[in-house]
Motif scaffolding. Structure first.
Motif, short mmCIF file in Angstrom:
data_model
loop_
_atom_site.label_atom_id
_atom_site.label_comp_id
_atom_site.label_asym_id
_atom_site.label_seq_id
_atom_site.Cartn_x
_atom_site.Cartn_y
_atom_site.Cartn_z
N HIS A 48 0.66 -1.37 -0.16
CA HIS A 48 0.20 -0.15 0.12
C HIS A 48 1.55 1.20 0.05
O HIS A 48 0.30 2.34 -0.07
CB HIS A 48 -1.27 0.03 1.48
N SER A 49 1.98 0.89 0.08
CA SER A 49 3.01 2.48 0.69
C SER A 49 3.76 2.35 -0.44
O SER A 49 4.03 1.88 -1.43
CB SER A 49 3.77 2.10 1.56
N TYR A 81 1.59 7.34 3.95
CA TYR A 81 1.76 5.73 2.70
C TYR A 81 3.01 6.45 1.55
O TYR A 81 2.88 5.47 0.89
CB TYR A 81 0.38 6.14 2.10
N LYS A 153 -0.35 10.92 -4.67
CA LYS A 153 -0.98 10.20 -4.64
C LYS A 153 -1.03 9.04 -2.64
O LYS A 153 -2.14 8.76 -2.44
CB LYS A 153 -0.41 8.88 -6.45
N GLU A 156 -3.67 10.88 -1.31
CA GLU A 156 -5.01 10.74 -1.69
C GLU A 156 -5.38 8.63 -0.85
O GLU A 156 -6.34 9.11 -0.44
CB GLU A 156 -5.36 10.29 -3.11
N LYS A 157 -4.73 7.78 -1.37
CA LYS A 157 -4.58 7.31 -0.36
C LYS A 157 -5.47 6.65 1.04
O LYS A 157 -6.20 5.87 1.46
CB LYS A 157 -3.44 6.39 -0.48
N SER A 158 -4.31 8.07 1.75
CA SER A 158 -4.70 8.33 3.38
C SER A 158 -5.86 8.66 2.98
O SER A 158 -6.44 8.62 4.14
CB SER A 158 -3.77 9.50 3.26
N ASN A 160 -8.40 8.08 1.27
CA ASN A 160 -9.50 7.06 0.66
C ASN A 160 -9.69 6.12 1.90
O ASN A 160 -10.70 5.61 2.50
CB ASN A 160 -9.15 6.18 0.03
#
Length: 176
Positions: A48-49, A81, A153, A156-158, A160
């Protein structure tokens, strides 16, 4: 006279060693150092990172010159991330070669920096590529490794993940 000169020279050297320190450059406190086979394991377990990894050796003047630049980049872009690490090629036998980086002292590919996304290389820079020297400056690395895009990105992952966690909490409250 040569004995007096030797004594003065020795005193001068001692004074220099005591008063003049080699500058040290802080790296991110989150910087992870990889040895042996820990880098492939980390990439496999943490897909994920986004990982930005510098492959280096301690005796290379190019690697030592990039150290403060890589440290500054890691301080600016480290995130939950997006993580930074360093892999000493002399302590990680076979790992650099698996990512197409020569650890031979006859080739000047080091330092090499690879951005891993989802456990696979997404961007890379080598000191020398096809006989051409690369100028590893802060701006060049930031631009050519697309660090700002990868950072966005990661943000954005964080975002989400936080919204997914809050959705789970509201679902749990509704069930109760």
């Amino acid at each position: 006279m040569s004995i007096q000169l030797a004594i003065w020279y020795t005193i001068f050297c001692i004074v220099l060693m005591v008063t003049v320190r080699t500058p040290s450059f802080e790296e991110s406190s989150e910087m992870k150092y990889f040895v042996d086979n820990t880098l492939p394991e980390q990439l496999k377990n943490d897909k994920h990172s986004i990982w930005v990894v510098e492959f280096y050796t301690t005796f290379s003047p190019h690697c030592n010159a990039v150290k403060p630049i890589f440290g500054a980049l890691s301080r600016e872009y480290t995130h939950d991330y997006m993580k930074f690490g360093k892999c000493d090629v002399l302590k990680s036998h076979g790992v650099p070669e698996s990512y197409d980086i020569s650890s031979s002292c006859l080739r000047t590919e080091l330092p090499a920096i690879i951005v891993f996304e989802g456990g696979v290389p997404a961007a890379r820079i080598k000191q020398t590529n096809n006989g051409k020297q690369y100028l590893m400056s802060y701006e060049n690395l930031k631009r050519d490794l697309q660090l700002q895009e990868f950072y966005e990105k990661a943000l954005e992952k964080s975002k989400n993940m936080k919204s997914a966690e809050s959705n789970k909490k509201t679902e749990n409250k509704k069930k109760k």
